[in-house]
Design a protein around this motif. Structure first.
Motif, PDB file in Angstrom:
ATOM      1  N   PHE A 183      55.021 121.325  84.659  1.00 46.41           N
ATOM      2  CA  PHE A 183      55.333 122.750  84.748  1.00 46.41           C
ATOM      3  C   PHE A 183      54.480 123.416  85.838  1.00 46.41           C
ATOM      4  O   PHE A 183      54.992 124.112  86.714  1.00 46.41           O
ATOM      5  N   ARG A 187      55.487 124.494  90.494  1.00 45.47           N
ATOM      6  CA  ARG A 187      55.396 125.760  91.239  1.00 45.47           C
ATOM      7  C   ARG A 187      54.019 125.969  91.864  1.00 45.47           C
ATOM      8  O   ARG A 187      53.642 127.084  92.202  1.00 45.47           O
ATOM      9  N   TYR A 307      61.367 122.805  94.565  1.00 45.98           N
ATOM     10  CA  TYR A 307      62.294 123.045  93.453  1.00 45.98           C
ATOM     11  C   TYR A 307      63.663 122.436  93.748  1.00 45.98           C
ATOM     12  O   TYR A 307      64.229 121.706  92.929  1.00 45.98           O
ATOM     13  N   ARG A 311      65.812 119.650  91.836  1.00 46.66           N
ATOM     14  CA  ARG A 311      67.032 120.246  91.300  1.00 46.66           C
ATOM     15  C   ARG A 311      68.244 119.354  91.552  1.00 46.66           C
ATOM     16  O   ARG A 311      69.185 119.305  90.745  1.00 46.66           O
ATOM     17  N   ALA A 326      81.244 131.304  83.504  1.00 46.23           N
ATOM     18  CA  ALA A 326      79.955 131.721  82.980  1.00 46.23           C
ATOM     19  C   ALA A 326      79.113 132.476  83.992  1.00 46.23           C
ATOM     20  O   ALA A 326      78.185 133.184  83.627  1.00 46.23           O
ATOM     21  N   GLU A 327      79.418 132.272  85.268  1.00 46.29           N
ATOM     22  CA  GLU A 327      78.597 132.914  86.299  1.00 46.29           C
ATOM     23  C   GLU A 327      78.743 134.426  86.270  1.00 46.29           C
ATOM     24  O   GLU A 327      79.801 134.958  86.073  1.00 46.29           O
TER      25      GLU A 327
ATOM     26  N   ARG B 148      71.389 124.136  84.420  1.00 41.88           N
ATOM     27  CA  ARG B 148      72.329 125.231  84.724  1.00 41.88           C
ATOM     28  C   ARG B 148      72.215 126.358  83.705  1.00 41.88           C
ATOM     29  O   ARG B 148      72.275 127.533  84.052  1.00 41.88           O
ATOM     30  N   GLU B 151      69.094 128.283  84.448  1.00 40.09           N
ATOM     31  CA  GLU B 151      69.266 129.111  85.654  1.00 40.09           C
ATOM     32  C   GLU B 151      70.126 130.347  85.356  1.00 40.09           C
ATOM     33  O   GLU B 151      69.857 131.435  85.867  1.00 40.09           O
ATOM     34  N   ARG B 152      71.119 130.178  84.513  1.00 36.65           N
ATOM     35  CA  ARG B 152      71.946 131.354  84.155  1.00 36.65           C
ATOM     36  C   ARG B 152      71.160 132.316  83.278  1.00 36.65           C
ATOM     37  O   ARG B 152      71.273 133.531  83.419  1.00 36.65           O
ATOM     38  N   LYS B 155      69.083 134.276  85.615  1.00 39.53           N
ATOM     39  CA  LYS B 155      69.855 135.244  86.387  1.00 39.53           C
ATOM     40  C   LYS B 155      70.310 136.423  85.524  1.00 39.53           C
ATOM     41  O   LYS B 155      70.283 137.570  85.935  1.00 39.53           O
ATOM     42  N   GLN B 156      70.721 136.107  84.298  1.00 40.60           N
ATOM     43  CA  GLN B 156      71.286 137.147  83.433  1.00 40.60           C
ATOM     44  C   GLN B 156      70.248 137.777  82.507  1.00 40.60           C
ATOM     45  O   GLN B 156      70.600 138.575  81.637  1.00 40.60           O
ATOM     46  N   LYS B 191      60.610 128.507  86.609  1.00 45.11           N
ATOM     47  CA  LYS B 191      61.222 129.662  87.281  1.00 45.11           C
ATOM     48  C   LYS B 191      61.634 130.727  86.277  1.00 45.11           C
ATOM     49  O   LYS B 191      61.467 131.919  86.514  1.00 45.11           O
ATOM     50  N   ASP B 193      60.324 131.219  83.420  1.00 41.82           N
ATOM     51  CA  ASP B 193      59.082 131.813  82.937  1.00 41.82           C
ATOM     52  C   ASP B 193      58.590 132.893  83.909  1.00 41.82           C
ATOM     53  O   ASP B 193      58.203 133.985  83.502  1.00 41.82           O
TER      54      ASP B 193
END
Lengths: 327, 284
Positions: A183, A187, A307, A311, A326-327, B148, B151-152, B155-156, B191, B193
């Protein structure tokens, strides 16, 4: 060369080496004698090339575990100009399997983090054969964060069969320590280079493996599980470790293709243990060049690229459905 | 890493016998906790908890989602991501065939369900791993779905709930790529966090190896179901390494609570309200 311990598959090399030793001892000064010796030496080089360019996965494991293979301690002498060990995780103890400290690569200051295995039995048991406890990962976190604070690049040498499986390790949160270390590393605001120098054993290796660049020495291996462990579960017996090694595709031949390893550092002919000075020189060159490259990047770009690199890892199928609702 | 857990959950160790593959069909069911013969319907009404001893039986990812989310609110994400066989891995059976067999047997296409839904009218992102699918192990699909979803959630700006049931850790059959999922998911959580997200990790029986050593241990809050097996190395591996009997209750939820690694032990019937309350405390 003369004191090399030979592995099973190196029998032809040992034979040739013995023949050479005999010829040398005979001190035959005739032109024929010289020619014969030259011939044998050439044969030895050719045979070594032949064997080492076709190592099986299991043979690679044997080389990676070779008792004479250079370890972190050796590289600290040969690659770095000094090592100022920094002990302790400030929470519980000072792990001896994972050691950390300042080091100098010519004039470049770095924070070194690396697995230690030890040579003789005393050293080995002190270092738990390179298997770190949670304190090791917590110490790594402390020192990495400190390195980031002072803009010191981190160099992590991975050489472990795996994190230690024991009572104390579980009681003190082995899983949490490894997770926390990843973790923080993911970063960390300073360049990070991870190099697998021997064994890259699963979570214990990955715990210090989130580098901007991840490299491995040619005959090292990096795996989700040890070949013995995998054989025990899937083939129900450790005997099948060679099959498991083959199935896991964990050598430097495969890992760059999977996008997991960025660079493979070539080993001297016959493995790093046959010429540790040459190995150290190549390692040093790689580190100096890579640190420079990484330092040239803006820090936020560097962290974002790190990242994105992880990823992308993974292979799956995805139908081209417009299911992005979902986006 | 995967080892540890696979063996541990396929062979019941420690003090309590653990269910292997959940509740078999039939009117009656022997409780893996107390061995009492239980009327199945009754246990189901209790969300899969033994009415005699309170042992938490295996339930599927789908059942977990039904139990935790408000009815009819679940919207699944990324179901079209399907596993493949990048290593052309073969043990006694080719991995490609194993995948097909597991898909047929469980009705899942891999070991994780992810998506969004409501918990007492609070929108959340939810991820659940199902220990029935190759021990709930994490390969590329589990890693990608989780990433994913995280990440959503970032974003949300949604709370994130991950319920882990993964005895298999990182999935051996996808080799190093499985190991790297630990890094990938962890980096996504870092991220999340940084963006101020609230992550509640719920540990269930079993949570081991590479899953325990990545996302499962990174919750802002960590809850555990009672008597779950949770740890890094499997009990058998540890026993083989140190050569002594493991103490009673070793690597259980209660053991972790005692050693400071779990915020709360939460029984299944309380999970939904505990999550809702935590979300409220954190203002999410």
């Amino acid at each position: 060369m003369s004191t090399t311990t030979y592995l099973n598959f190196e029998e032809p090399l040992e034979e040739l080496a013995n023949q050479i030793a005999e010829l040398e001892a005979a001190k035959d000064d005739s032109p024929e004698g010289h020619e014969q010796l030259r011939q044998k030496k050439r044969e030895l080089v050719d045979k070594t090339k032949e064997i080492y360019s076709n190592l099986s996965e299991w043979e690679t494991v044997e080389v990676a575990r070779h008792q004479q293979r250079p370890q972190s301690a050796d590289y600290l002498n040969l690659v770095f100009d000094e090592f100022v060990e920094l002990h302790g995780d400030r929470k519980f103890g000072d792990d001896r399997a994972l050691r950390t400290g300042f080091a100098k690569l010519d004039s470049q200051k770095i924070m070194f983090i690396g697995h230690f295995k030890g040579r003789d039995l005393k050293e080995r048991s002190e270092a738990y054969f390179g298997c770190a406890h949670p304190e090791g990962y917590r110490k790594a976190i402390e020192k990495m964060e400190m390195a980031a604070k002072y803009n010191i690049p981190v160099v992590a040498f991975i050489d472990t069969p795996g994190a230690y499986p024991g009572l104390g390790a579980e009681e003190r949160g082995q899983a949490m320590a490894i997770a926390d270390s990843m973790f923080v590393m993911s970063r960390l605001k300073t360049p990070v280079i991870s190099v697998v120098i021997g064994e890259g054993g699963s979570g214990g290796a990955l715990g210090i493996g989130l580098g901007d660049r991840v490299a491995m020495l040619q005959h090292s291996y990096y795996s989700v599980i040890s070949p013995e462990g995998c054989a025990g579960i899937l083939w129900k017996s450790h005997i099948h470790k060679e099959k498991a090694a083959k199935a896991l595709k964990f050598t430097s031949k495969y890992l760059p293709k999977f996008g997991v390893v960025d660079d493979v550092i070539e080993e001297p002919l016959g493995g790093a243990h046959r010429d540790r000075h040459q190995m150290a020189a190549r390692l040093k060159m790689y580190l100096m060049k890579t640190i420079k490259e990484l330092q040239a990047k803006d820090i936020d770009t560097l962290v974002e690229e790190r990242y994105q690199k992880f990823r992308k890892m993974g292979v799956y199928l995805e139908e081209a459905v417009a299911a992005e609702a979902a986006e | 890493m995967s080892s540890l857990s696979q063996e541990s959950s396929s062979t019941p160790e420690t003090n309590v016998k653990r269910a292997k593959r959940g509740v078999p069909e039939g009117l009656w069911q022997r409780c893996p906790g107390c061995q009492a013969v239980i009327f199945r319907k009754q246990a189901e009404e209790l969300l899969g908890v033994c009415p005699e001893c309170g042992y938490h039986w295996y339930i599927s990812a789908k059942q977990r989602i039904e139990q935790v989310l408000d009815e009819g609110t679940f919207e699944e994400w990324d179901a079209e991501i399907m596993p493949t066989d990048p290593l052309e891995f073969k043990d006694k059976k080719p991995y490609a065939e194993r995948l097909k067999a597991e898909q047929k047997r469980t009705g899942l296409n891999d070991a994780a369900l992810t998506g969004t839904g409501m918990i007492r009218a609070r929108r959340v992102v939810i991820c659940v791993t199902d220990s029935a699918f190759i021990m709930g192990s994490m390969g590329s699909v589990v890693g990608e779905r989780l990433t994913r979803a995280i990440e959503r959630a970032t974003k949300q700006n949604l709370a994130l709930i991950v319920i882990s049931g993964s005895g298999g850790g990182a999935r051996m059959h996808e080799g190093i790529l499985s190991l790297m999922q630990m890094a990938k998911v962890t980096a996504a959580l870092a991220k999340y966090d940084e963006a101020g997200g609230l992550f509640i990790s719920v540990l269930t029986n079993p949570t081991m190896g590479g899953v325990a050593a990545s996302f499962a241990s990174l919750g802002d809050l960590i809850f555990a179901e009672p008597q779950a097996l949770i740890g890094f190395a499997g009990p058998r591996t540890i026993k083989a390494t140190i050569g002594i009997e493991l103490p009673e209750g070793f690597q259980t939820s209660e053991f972790l609570l005692e050693h400071g690694f779990v915020d709360r032990i939460v029984s299944r019937d309380k999970l939904k309200s505990e999550i809702a309350r935590s979300i409220d405390y954190c203002g999410k």
